[in-house]
Write a protein that holds these residues in place. Sequence first.
Motif, PDB file in Angstrom:
ATOM      1  N   ARG A  34      34.778 -11.001 -14.625  1.00  0.00           N
ATOM      2  CA  ARG A  34      33.466 -10.397 -14.298  1.00  0.00           C
ATOM      3  C   ARG A  34      33.562  -8.874 -14.384  1.00  0.00           C
ATOM      4  O   ARG A  34      32.641  -8.205 -14.843  1.00  0.00           O
ATOM      5  CB  ARG A  34      33.023 -10.791 -12.884  1.00  0.00           C
ATOM      6  N   CYS A  54      22.467 -15.036 -10.716  1.00  0.00           N
ATOM      7  CA  CYS A  54      23.518 -14.285 -10.015  1.00  0.00           C
ATOM      8  C   CYS A  54      24.284 -15.110  -9.003  1.00  0.00           C
ATOM      9  O   CYS A  54      25.357 -14.701  -8.558  1.00  0.00           O
ATOM     10  CB  CYS A  54      22.902 -13.070  -9.325  1.00  0.00           C
ATOM     11  N   PHE A  78      17.525 -19.110  -9.069  1.00  0.00           N
ATOM     12  CA  PHE A  78      16.482 -19.989  -8.521  1.00  0.00           C
ATOM     13  C   PHE A  78      16.943 -20.744  -7.282  1.00  0.00           C
ATOM     14  O   PHE A  78      16.161 -21.461  -6.677  1.00  0.00           O
ATOM     15  CB  PHE A  78      15.867 -20.900  -9.576  1.00  0.00           C
ATOM     16  N   ASP A 104      13.071 -18.146 -11.956  1.00  0.00           N
ATOM     17  CA  ASP A 104      13.596 -19.071 -12.965  1.00  0.00           C
ATOM     18  C   ASP A 104      13.874 -18.298 -14.254  1.00  0.00           C
ATOM     19  O   ASP A 104      13.008 -17.554 -14.726  1.00  0.00           O
ATOM     20  CB  ASP A 104      12.547 -20.166 -13.213  1.00  0.00           C
ATOM     21  N   ALA A 121      27.117 -14.418 -15.656  1.00  0.00           N
ATOM     22  CA  ALA A 121      28.489 -14.904 -15.466  1.00  0.00           C
ATOM     23  C   ALA A 121      28.478 -16.386 -15.114  1.00  0.00           C
ATOM     24  O   ALA A 121      27.846 -16.798 -14.126  1.00  0.00           O
ATOM     25  CB  ALA A 121      29.186 -14.113 -14.349  1.00  0.00           C
ATOM     26  N   ALA A 123      26.993 -18.909 -16.078  1.00  0.00           N
ATOM     27  CA  ALA A 123      25.716 -19.599 -15.904  1.00  0.00           C
ATOM     28  C   ALA A 123      24.990 -19.791 -17.230  1.00  0.00           C
ATOM     29  O   ALA A 123      24.018 -20.539 -17.288  1.00  0.00           O
ATOM     30  CB  ALA A 123      24.823 -18.822 -14.937  1.00  0.00           C
ATOM     31  N   LEU A 127      22.225 -22.746 -18.572  1.00  0.00           N
ATOM     32  CA  LEU A 127      20.944 -22.505 -19.238  1.00  0.00           C
ATOM     33  C   LEU A 127      20.891 -23.160 -20.606  1.00  0.00           C
ATOM     34  O   LEU A 127      19.805 -23.428 -21.123  1.00  0.00           O
ATOM     35  CB  LEU A 127      20.703 -20.994 -19.406  1.00  0.00           C
TER      36      LEU A 127
HETATM   37  C1  LIG Z   1      27.811 -21.566 -12.051  1.00  0.00           C
HETATM   38  S1  LIG Z   1      26.735 -20.610 -11.069  1.00  0.00           S
HETATM   39  C2  LIG Z   1      27.159 -18.956 -11.498  1.00  0.00           C
HETATM   40  C3  LIG Z   1      26.825 -17.993 -10.410  1.00  0.00           C
HETATM   41  C4  LIG Z   1      27.234 -16.540 -10.630  1.00  0.00           C
HETATM   42  N1  LIG Z   1      26.612 -15.978 -11.799  1.00  0.00           N
HETATM   43  C5  LIG Z   1      28.728 -16.352 -10.699  1.00  0.00           C
HETATM   44  O1  LIG Z   1      29.198 -15.464 -11.411  1.00  0.00           O
HETATM   45  O2  LIG Z   1      29.450 -17.034  -9.969  1.00  0.00           O
HETATM   46  C6  LIG Z   1      25.206 -20.856 -11.900  1.00  0.00           C
HETATM   47  C7  LIG Z   1      24.023 -20.222 -11.194  1.00  0.00           C
HETATM   48  O3  LIG Z   1      22.917 -20.285 -12.082  1.00  0.00           O
HETATM   49  C8  LIG Z   1      21.753 -20.575 -11.327  1.00  0.00           C
HETATM   50  N2  LIG Z   1      20.768 -21.121 -12.267  1.00  0.00           N
HETATM   51  C9  LIG Z   1      20.937 -22.170 -13.107  1.00  0.00           C
HETATM   52  N3  LIG Z   1      19.841 -22.358 -13.851  1.00  0.00           N
HETATM   53  C10 LIG Z   1      18.961 -21.382 -13.475  1.00  0.00           C
HETATM   54  C11 LIG Z   1      17.648 -21.038 -13.896  1.00  0.00           C
HETATM   55  N4  LIG Z   1      17.003 -21.738 -14.827  1.00  0.00           N
HETATM   56  N5  LIG Z   1      17.050 -19.980 -13.314  1.00  0.00           N
HETATM   57  C12 LIG Z   1      17.676 -19.267 -12.346  1.00  0.00           C
HETATM   58  N6  LIG Z   1      18.923 -19.553 -11.902  1.00  0.00           N
HETATM   59  C13 LIG Z   1      19.553 -20.603 -12.472  1.00  0.00           C
HETATM   60  C14 LIG Z   1      22.242 -21.553 -10.269  1.00  0.00           C
HETATM   61  O4  LIG Z   1      21.387 -21.619  -9.152  1.00  0.00           O
HETATM   62  C15 LIG Z   1      23.609 -20.960  -9.938  1.00  0.00           C
HETATM   63  O5  LIG Z   1      23.541 -20.044  -8.871  1.00  0.00           O
END
Ligand SMILES: C[S@@+](CC[C@H](N)C(=O)[O-])C[C@H]1O[C@@H](n2cnc3c(N)ncnc32)[C@H](O)[C@@H]1O
Length: 235
Positions: A34, A54, A78, A104, A121, A123, A127
């Motif tokens: 990160r 995040c 979200f 979202d 990161a 995520a 998506l």
């Molecule tokens: C694997 S975690 C990663 C969290 C953080 N970025 C990290 O570095 O640890 C995935 C995050 O993406 C968020 N997330 C997944 N799909 C999303 C969407 N469509 N909109 C907003 N948040 C989303 C989840 O709620 C989760 O907190």
Amino acid sequence: MKAKYPLKEIFDAIPASYDAMNRLMTLGMDQWWRRRAARICLEKRPASVMDLCCGTGDLAILLAVTAGYDLSVTGLDFSGAMLEVAVKKSSLKKTGPIRFVTGDAASLPFPDETFGAVAIAFAFRNLTFRNSRRDPAIREILRVLKPGGRLVIVESSQPANRLIRFFFRRYLAFTVGFLGGLLSGDRGAYRYLAYSAAHFHTPEELRIMLLEAGFQTVSFRRLFFGAAAIHLAVK
Ligand SMILES: C[S@@+](CC[C@H](N)C(=O)[O-])C[C@H]1O[C@@H](n2cnc3c(N)ncnc32)[C@H](O)[C@@H]1O
């Protein structure tokens, strides 16, 4: 195999175990990765950055503490449960104000061209891996980036070497799928995380996806034998 529950339910269920599992899954390297992503994100000294999806806020906090100049940092997710942890962590680290927003990724609550950089990161996989809302999410990132703005993605990846890939997948199945499920008490969530990491796109596939979506240039560097990668896409 499909996710058993919608993604939001998965992340609402695991905030307490999430950070520990992240460290375990990456052998403690996730924060280092990160940090590298944060540095790439800040290279051109953007005035405003978003940590998209995040979660518990690690990248947003790193962006705020490494900038060394007046930077506006926004974290969006979200999952209210993940954001609660992010807010607590950032107040403990005394980072200065980070704006945490519930929203979202496929419908971002920001005007066009708001951010000089967007970082994400661990995520982007959520998506884009078998997600029917993949295209709207990438379109939204492009929309909120300023022209020339950077998208920096740090994500688990696929080692190019077949033998390493074989052990990597076994490691994911055991640490994330099995141990994660056992320690958190939520087997479905961690099975999904392990499965999606083991079957996620290669960096080359991700590069093509981003170019086709409209980014001007996309480059990547592999981390730790290709177990993870950082992608830099410029609008
Ligand atoms: C694997 S975690 C990663 C969290 C953080 N970025 C990290 O570095 O640890 C995935 C995050 O993406 C968020 N997330 C997944 N799909 C999303 C969407 N469509 N909109 C907003 N948040 C989303 C989840 O709620 C989760 O907190």
